[in-house]
Motif scaffolding. Structure first.
Motif, short mmCIF file in Angstrom:
data_model
loop_
_atom_site.label_atom_id
_atom_site.label_comp_id
_atom_site.label_asym_id
_atom_site.label_seq_id
_atom_site.Cartn_x
_atom_site.Cartn_y
_atom_site.Cartn_z
N ARG A 108 -19.63 51.41 -8.91
CA ARG A 108 -20.69 51.66 -9.88
C ARG A 108 -20.93 53.17 -10.04
NH1 ARG A 108 -23.54 47.49 -6.98
NH2 ARG A 108 -23.35 45.49 -8.04
N HIS A 109 -20.95 53.87 -8.92
CA HIS A 109 -21.19 55.31 -8.98
C HIS A 109 -20.00 56.03 -9.62
CE1 HIS A 109 -25.04 55.45 -6.91
NE2 HIS A 109 -24.58 54.59 -6.03
N LEU A 110 -18.80 55.53 -9.39
CA LEU A 110 -17.63 56.11 -10.06
C LEU A 110 -17.73 55.93 -11.57
CD1 LEU A 110 -14.62 55.11 -7.76
CD2 LEU A 110 -15.43 57.43 -8.27
N ASP A 111 -18.25 54.78 -12.00
CA ASP A 111 -18.45 54.56 -13.43
C ASP A 111 -19.46 55.56 -13.98
OD1 ASP A 111 -18.49 53.24 -15.99
OD2 ASP A 111 -20.36 52.29 -15.36
N ASP A 112 -20.50 55.85 -13.21
CA ASP A 112 -21.48 56.85 -13.64
C ASP A 112 -20.83 58.20 -13.87
OD1 ASP A 112 -23.52 54.98 -13.47
OD2 ASP A 112 -24.13 55.58 -11.45
N LEU A 113 -19.85 58.52 -13.03
CA LEU A 113 -19.22 59.84 -13.09
C LEU A 113 -18.08 59.92 -14.10
CD1 LEU A 113 -19.07 60.66 -9.27
CD2 LEU A 113 -20.58 61.71 -10.96
N HIS A 114 -17.28 58.85 -14.18
CA HIS A 114 -16.02 58.93 -14.94
C HIS A 114 -15.90 57.94 -16.08
CE1 HIS A 114 -14.47 61.78 -12.00
NE2 HIS A 114 -14.85 60.97 -11.05
N GLY A 115 -16.69 56.88 -16.10
CA GLY A 115 -16.65 55.94 -17.21
C GLY A 115 -15.78 54.73 -16.97
N ALA A 116 -15.85 53.81 -17.93
CA ALA A 116 -15.23 52.49 -17.79
C ALA A 116 -13.72 52.57 -17.66
CB ALA A 116 -15.61 51.61 -18.98
N SER A 117 -13.08 53.40 -18.45
CA SER A 117 -11.61 53.43 -18.45
C SER A 117 -11.06 53.86 -17.09
CB SER A 117 -11.10 54.38 -19.54
OG SER A 117 -11.60 55.69 -19.34
N PHE A 118 -11.81 54.67 -16.36
CA PHE A 118 -11.38 55.14 -15.05
C PHE A 118 -11.54 54.06 -13.98
CE2 PHE A 118 -12.13 57.17 -10.94
CZ PHE A 118 -11.12 58.12 -10.89
N VAL A 119 -12.60 53.26 -14.10
CA VAL A 119 -12.99 52.35 -13.03
C VAL A 119 -12.43 50.94 -13.21
CG1 VAL A 119 -14.99 51.36 -11.80
CG2 VAL A 119 -15.10 53.68 -12.69
N LEU A 120 -12.12 50.54 -14.46
CA LEU A 120 -11.78 49.15 -14.73
C LEU A 120 -10.63 48.64 -13.85
CD1 LEU A 120 -12.18 46.60 -16.39
CD2 LEU A 120 -10.63 47.53 -18.10
N GLY A 121 -9.55 49.40 -13.76
CA GLY A 121 -8.41 48.95 -12.96
C GLY A 121 -8.76 48.75 -11.50
N LEU A 122 -9.57 49.65 -10.94
CA LEU A 122 -9.99 49.52 -9.55
C LEU A 122 -10.86 48.29 -9.35
CD1 LEU A 122 -10.96 53.26 -8.89
CD2 LEU A 122 -8.89 52.08 -8.10
N ALA A 123 -11.79 48.06 -10.28
CA ALA A 123 -12.68 46.91 -10.16
C ALA A 123 -11.91 45.59 -10.27
CB ALA A 123 -13.77 46.99 -11.23
N LEU A 124 -10.95 45.53 -11.18
CA LEU A 124 -10.14 44.32 -11.32
C LEU A 124 -9.33 44.05 -10.05
CD1 LEU A 124 -8.85 44.80 -14.97
CD2 LEU A 124 -10.33 42.95 -14.16
N GLN A 125 -8.79 45.09 -9.48
CA GLN A 125 -8.01 44.94 -8.24
C GLN A 125 -8.88 44.40 -7.12
OE1 GLN A 125 -5.42 48.29 -7.05
NE2 GLN A 125 -6.41 48.20 -5.06
N ASP A 126 -10.08 44.94 -6.98
CA ASP A 126 -11.00 44.46 -5.94
C ASP A 126 -11.43 43.02 -6.20
OD1 ASP A 126 -10.77 46.97 -4.91
OD2 ASP A 126 -12.92 47.40 -4.87
N LEU A 127 -11.67 42.69 -7.46
CA LEU A 127 -12.10 41.33 -7.79
C LEU A 127 -11.01 40.32 -7.47
CD1 LEU A 127 -14.08 39.34 -8.95
CD2 LEU A 127 -13.36 39.99 -11.25
#
Length: 394
Positions: A108-127
């Motif tokens: 969530r904090h990474l999204d605050d800093l870098h946005g959805a395009s940066f975090v989406l792949g990481l979040a999908l991998q964790d999910l």
């Protein structure tokens, strides 16, 4: 949806294999897969086969608001799913759940800093990894509830990232799955928060009536938690729905209820997933609601105060508030003032991409072109155009 999944995964997938009993449903015309669908097709398949994504509208992978309305009523009227202990497989170490929960906060904090395009792949991998643990591990009831809360939070985050990226159909599917996981985790407030995200999606797409149904359901379903951070957020979002309907009195009442819930909250910190909810966030929402009602002066006051309170935090929200201020000022004939805040918004967009900010800047670009020959308007138009080009190529 089955056709799209099969195409993107390069393997045969039938509707029946995703949702038994749906194989005879009417098949809509062919749909194009967006780039983000190509990234998330497999996880949607995993959520479906694991039972978190229930059948919606004959298996169509498109935005169907009736599905969220049905899910909302289901959440409101049914008791939580009673999770039992799960046997079979290796015992799940409780510390793994702790690590996963902390990881969601980090994303969530990474999204605050870098946005959805940066975090989406990481979040999908964790999910995907967390879903695998839920399916293959053994755990007791308490750990199972905690694990499903993580699944719900991760799925909600992916839905929010998709929404901020403009992928409304995918956001809906992930929100629906997150809501189901929240029910399994017996987390009423988390479920209400997810419903409010669905409602906000309808606010952004201009369907105020549907937004109101979802947001009112969330408020009704959490009436026993009247003094909480989440209730303050729910009423704040409810005000946006009333504003879009042009109901000023109801909007003011919802803002007052939000302020009261915030001032009298017993959970001073609130759940970890609403860490960003503070006086500035609620004031900014109130300002946007007043803008939607046409109350420009009051909206400008609230938005300016919210920006001062935010300081250097919440980059995306600041960019959105700045574009709202620009809308107010250019509509009032203050081209210089509008240009000043637009340039600040452009600078923030270069730091964190947001489809919502881009859409607002596109509208402002058109507004500034009506003032050709005015130096600051031309400067703003050029800055917006260059920023949108950079964002589009990124």
């Amino acid at each position: 949806m089955a056709d799209i999944l099969a195409r993107e995964l390069n393997e045969p997938i039938s509707v029946h294999s995703i949702w038994p009993g749906r194989g005879t449903a009417a098949t809509p015309g062919p749909a194009k897969a967006s780039p983000s669908l190509m990234k998330t097709a497999k996880i949607l398949h995993d959520l479906s086969t694991a039972g978190y994504l229930i059948p919606t509208s004959g298996g169509r992978c498109e935005f169907v608001e009736a599905d969220t309305a049905i899910a909302a009523l289901d959440w409101l009227n049914r008791s939580e799913a009673h999770l039992q202990s799960k046997t079979g497989g290796e015992d799940l170490d409780p510390q793994v759940i702790d690590i996963l929960s902390d990881r969601v906060d980090t994303l969530r904090h990474l999204d605050d800093l870098h946005g959805a395009s940066f975090v989406l792949g990481l979040a999908l991998q964790d999910l995907r990894w967390t879903l695998l643990r839920a399916q293959t591990s053994a755990y007791g009831r308490e750990d199972g509830i905690r694990l499903h809360r993580v699944i719900s939070e991760l799925t909600q985050l992916v839905g929010w990232l998709a929404l901020d990226g403009g992928d409304y159909a995918q956001a809906q599917f992930f929100f629906l799955a997150a809501l189901r996981a929240a029910r399994i985790a017996e987390d009423r407030l988390l479920g209400a928060y997810i419903l409010s995200c669905m409602g906000y999606q309808s606010v952004w797409t201009g369907n105020a009536e549907h937004a109101m149904r979802l947001l009112q359901t969330a408020c009704i379903g959490t009436s026993e938690c009247s003094r909480s951070t989440v209730r303050a957020l729910l009423f704040s979002r409810l005000a946006r729905g009333h504003a879009l309907l042009g109901d000023g009195r109801a909007c003011e009442k919802a803002i007052a209820s939000s302020e009261q819930a915030w001032g009298n909250r017993e959970d001073l910190a609130g759940p970890r997933w609403c860490y960003w909810v503070d006086s500035a966030a609620l004031l900014g929402d109130a300002g946007r609601a007043k803008l939607d009602l046409g109350q420009r002066r009051a909206a400008e006051t609230d938005l300016e105060r919210a920006l001062r309170m935010l300081g250097d935090s919440q980059t995306r929200n600041r960019s959105l508030h700045l574009t709202s201020l620009a809308e107010i000022r250019i509509a009032s004939g203050d081209v210089d003032g509008a240009a000043a805040v637009v340039l600040d918004a452009v600078a923030l967009l270069d730091r964190i991409d947001s489809v919502r900010t881009r859409c607002r800047l596109q509208r402002l670009e058109v507004a500034f072109t009506r003032h050709r020959g005015y130096a600051v308007a031309e400067e703003a138009t050029e800055a917006i155009g260059s920023s949108l080009t950079r964002a589009g190529s990124g």
